[in-house]
Design an enzyme around this catalytic site. Structure first.
Site, mmCIF file in Angstrom:
data_model
loop_
_atom_site.group_PDB
_atom_site.id
_atom_site.type_symbol
_atom_site.label_atom_id
_atom_site.label_comp_id
_atom_site.label_asym_id
_atom_site.label_seq_id
_atom_site.Cartn_x
_atom_site.Cartn_y
_atom_site.Cartn_z
ATOM 1 N N CYS A 59 -6.081 11.600 -11.967
ATOM 2 C CA CYS A 59 -6.893 11.210 -13.161
ATOM 3 C C CYS A 59 -8.501 11.431 -12.792
ATOM 4 C CB CYS A 59 -6.582 9.776 -13.335
ATOM 5 S SG CYS A 59 -7.083 8.647 -12.332
ATOM 6 N N ASN A 97 0.899 -1.170 -0.025
ATOM 7 C CA ASN A 97 0.183 -0.008 -0.129
ATOM 8 C C ASN A 97 1.101 1.246 -0.056
ATOM 9 O OD1 ASN A 97 -1.576 2.311 0.720
ATOM 10 N ND2 ASN A 97 -2.982 0.671 1.839
ATOM 11 N N ALA A 98 0.783 2.113 -1.059
ATOM 12 C CA ALA A 98 1.601 2.949 -1.048
ATOM 13 C C ALA A 98 1.579 4.176 0.089
ATOM 14 C CB ALA A 98 1.199 4.102 -2.498
HETATM 15 N N1 SAH Z 1 0.888 4.494 -13.403
HETATM 16 C C1 SAH Z 1 0.032 3.632 -13.924
HETATM 17 C C2 SAH Z 1 -1.374 3.509 -13.737
HETATM 18 C C3 SAH Z 1 -1.548 3.955 -12.159
HETATM 19 S S1 SAH Z 1 -3.450 3.407 -12.072
HETATM 20 C C4 SAH Z 1 0.204 3.290 -15.313
HETATM 21 O O1 SAH Z 1 1.151 4.070 -15.972
HETATM 22 O O2 SAH Z 1 -0.074 1.981 -16.039
HETATM 23 C C5 SAH Z 1 -3.526 3.171 -10.447
HETATM 24 C C6 SAH Z 1 -2.887 2.078 -9.732
HETATM 25 O O3 SAH Z 1 -2.869 2.317 -8.428
HETATM 26 C C7 SAH Z 1 -3.664 0.618 -9.929
HETATM 27 O O4 SAH Z 1 -2.646 -0.286 -10.624
HETATM 28 C C8 SAH Z 1 -3.848 0.268 -8.343
HETATM 29 O O5 SAH Z 1 -3.591 -1.317 -8.406
HETATM 30 C C9 SAH Z 1 -3.023 0.937 -7.573
HETATM 31 N N2 SAH Z 1 -3.340 1.259 -6.398
HETATM 32 C C10 SAH Z 1 -4.335 1.641 -5.951
HETATM 33 N N3 SAH Z 1 -4.370 1.983 -4.614
HETATM 34 C C11 SAH Z 1 -3.353 1.920 -4.209
HETATM 35 C C12 SAH Z 1 -2.463 1.971 -2.927
HETATM 36 N N4 SAH Z 1 -3.052 2.306 -1.842
HETATM 37 N N5 SAH Z 1 -1.142 1.650 -2.803
HETATM 38 C C13 SAH Z 1 -0.621 1.059 -4.128
HETATM 39 N N6 SAH Z 1 -1.229 1.291 -5.107
HETATM 40 C C14 SAH Z 1 -2.477 1.393 -5.190
#
Ligand code: SAH
Length: 386
Positions: free
Chosen positions: A327, A269-270
């Protein structure tokens, strides 16, 4: 043709193409859900042709200023025009969004091309009812190997449509490789867990990778690894890609291998990663999912952006670079910029703008339909000594 008379001062008189239920003065000829209808102003002057769905809050969506049937010729013509606009703009149309709804005069129709394979979404009832014509036009124009229908968007609910994934044409494709210029991605269109690539960021990958040479890079919310892969190829010293989805991280690893690049891929989780991270980076990329789909949750979403901006800024080395993306249509460019500004103030950092980013040209923006603009991004550098 049955139709609607529109109230004065409605959106459509400001150039928008939508009619909300509150904007109807009266209907005539008893239009049925899914019908093609005529729109008129209160002086009986025709405004054009629209699709109609009384179940939706957006009751009508105009697709022509003239009288127009949704026949086979119409779909073939509009899809050809959409492809031509992209070709004329110099885009590689073998990996691109070929049709983007209102922005291509096909409200609710989204068509993505991944090499020999197409993905179709029909997000409005009228277009769902005419799926067969859309598929026929696509087969005639592009002779694809397959057309996958991936109708999972939550927007369908507002039109009274159920989610659905099925084949529209050809056999379900096994995972295959597509080239995005210098990087090859593996795409798996049949697996229920995954969508294809996010095509709207293809241009941003190159814009961002320009700054990666020699840098220690962290790509948060990496999905299949687009930013990280382009940065690694551009000569980054080290790349870490992070996503909460195990599937996405497995795909980053496969993509790194296919391209012969080294990426440290972490499923986490980021928010918690950034909070407890003890390492610092030269370059951090933040591309989270839309934290809000409506205005009601906008404040919560802005809190989410603020937190990752603040944490990200604190983890940057001297002269560090931050690329950040949003987005969500509801969080405007100004609101988003304000959010970064406020995080920089709290983090006691001074930022200077290196670049601005937006959705690729295959997701065209109509200035009169603000809903067509959703993706924005900024690349900043910390001012030396901050
Ligand atoms: N940068 C990517 C697109 C990101 S879409 C590209 O260029 O393809 C958003 C992403 O965030 C998804 O892959 C989803 O799995 C991830 N995500 C959603 N919540 C998150 C969180 N809390 N921590 C880390 N990743 C997360």
């Amino acid at each position: 043709m049955a139709g609607l008379v529109i109230k004065p001062r409605s959106r459509i008189f400001q150039g928008h193409e939508w009619v909300y239920s509150s904007e109807i003065l009266k209907s005539f000829g008893s239009p049925q859900a899914g019908d093609v209808i005529t729109l008129k102003d209160f002086k009986d002057k025709p405004l054009g042709t629209a699709i109609y769905n009384p179940e939706s809050q957006i009751v009508a969506r105009r697709f022509s200023r003239r009288r127009q049937e949704l026949d086979q010729d119409f779909f073939t013509r509009r899809i050809n025009q959409a492809i031509k606009m992209r070709e004329d703009s110099g885009l590689d149309t073998s990996l691109a969004r070929l049709v983007w709804s209102e922005s291509d005069g096909l409200p609710g129709v989204i068509i993505d091309r991944y090499g020999d394979h197409l993905v179709l979404q029909t997000l409005t009832l009228s277009m769902e009812q005419r799926q067969g014509k859309i598929i026929r036009a696509l087969v005639d124009i592009l002779s694809p190997k397959s057309i996958v229908i991936r109708n999972e968007s939550p927007m369908r609910k507002a039109e009274g449509l159920e989610p659905e994934i099925r084949m529209g044409y050809g056999d379900s494709p096994a995972p295959f490789e597509v080239s995005a210029g210098t990087i090859t991605f593996e795409v798996d269109l049949s697996n229920g867990q995954k969508t294809g690539l996010y095509l709207d960021q293809l241009e941003a990958y190159r814009e961002v990778a320009k700054y990666a040479k020699g840098k220690k890079v962290l790509d948060c919310f990496s999905n299949q690894g687009g930013f990280g892969l382009f940065c690694a190829q551009a000569g980054a010293a080290e790349v870490t890609s992070l996503d909460i989805s195990e599937d996405a991280i497995a795909s980053v690893k496969r993509n790194a291998k296919i391209n012969n690049l080294e990426i440290n891929a972490i499923a986490d989780n980021a928010f918690s990663f950034l909070r407890r991270c003890e390492e610092t980076y030269d370059f951090i990329i933040l591309d989270p999912p839309s934290f809000t789909r409506n205005k009601k949750t906008l404040n919560d979403a802005m809190r989410g952006y603020k937190e990752i901006h603040l944490r990200g800024l604190k983890l940057l080395n001297n002269n560090g670079i931050l690329s950040t993306f949003c987005c969500s249509h509801h969080a405007t460019r100004e609101l988003f910029l304000d959010n970064i500004r406020s995080a920089a103030v709290d983090a006691h950092k001074t930022l200077r703008l290196l670049d601005t980013h937006r959705q690729g040209l295959d997701h065209p923006i109509l200035p009169t339909i603000p809903e067509t603009e959703y993706l924005k991004g900024f690349t900043f550098q910390l001012l030396p000594g901050r």
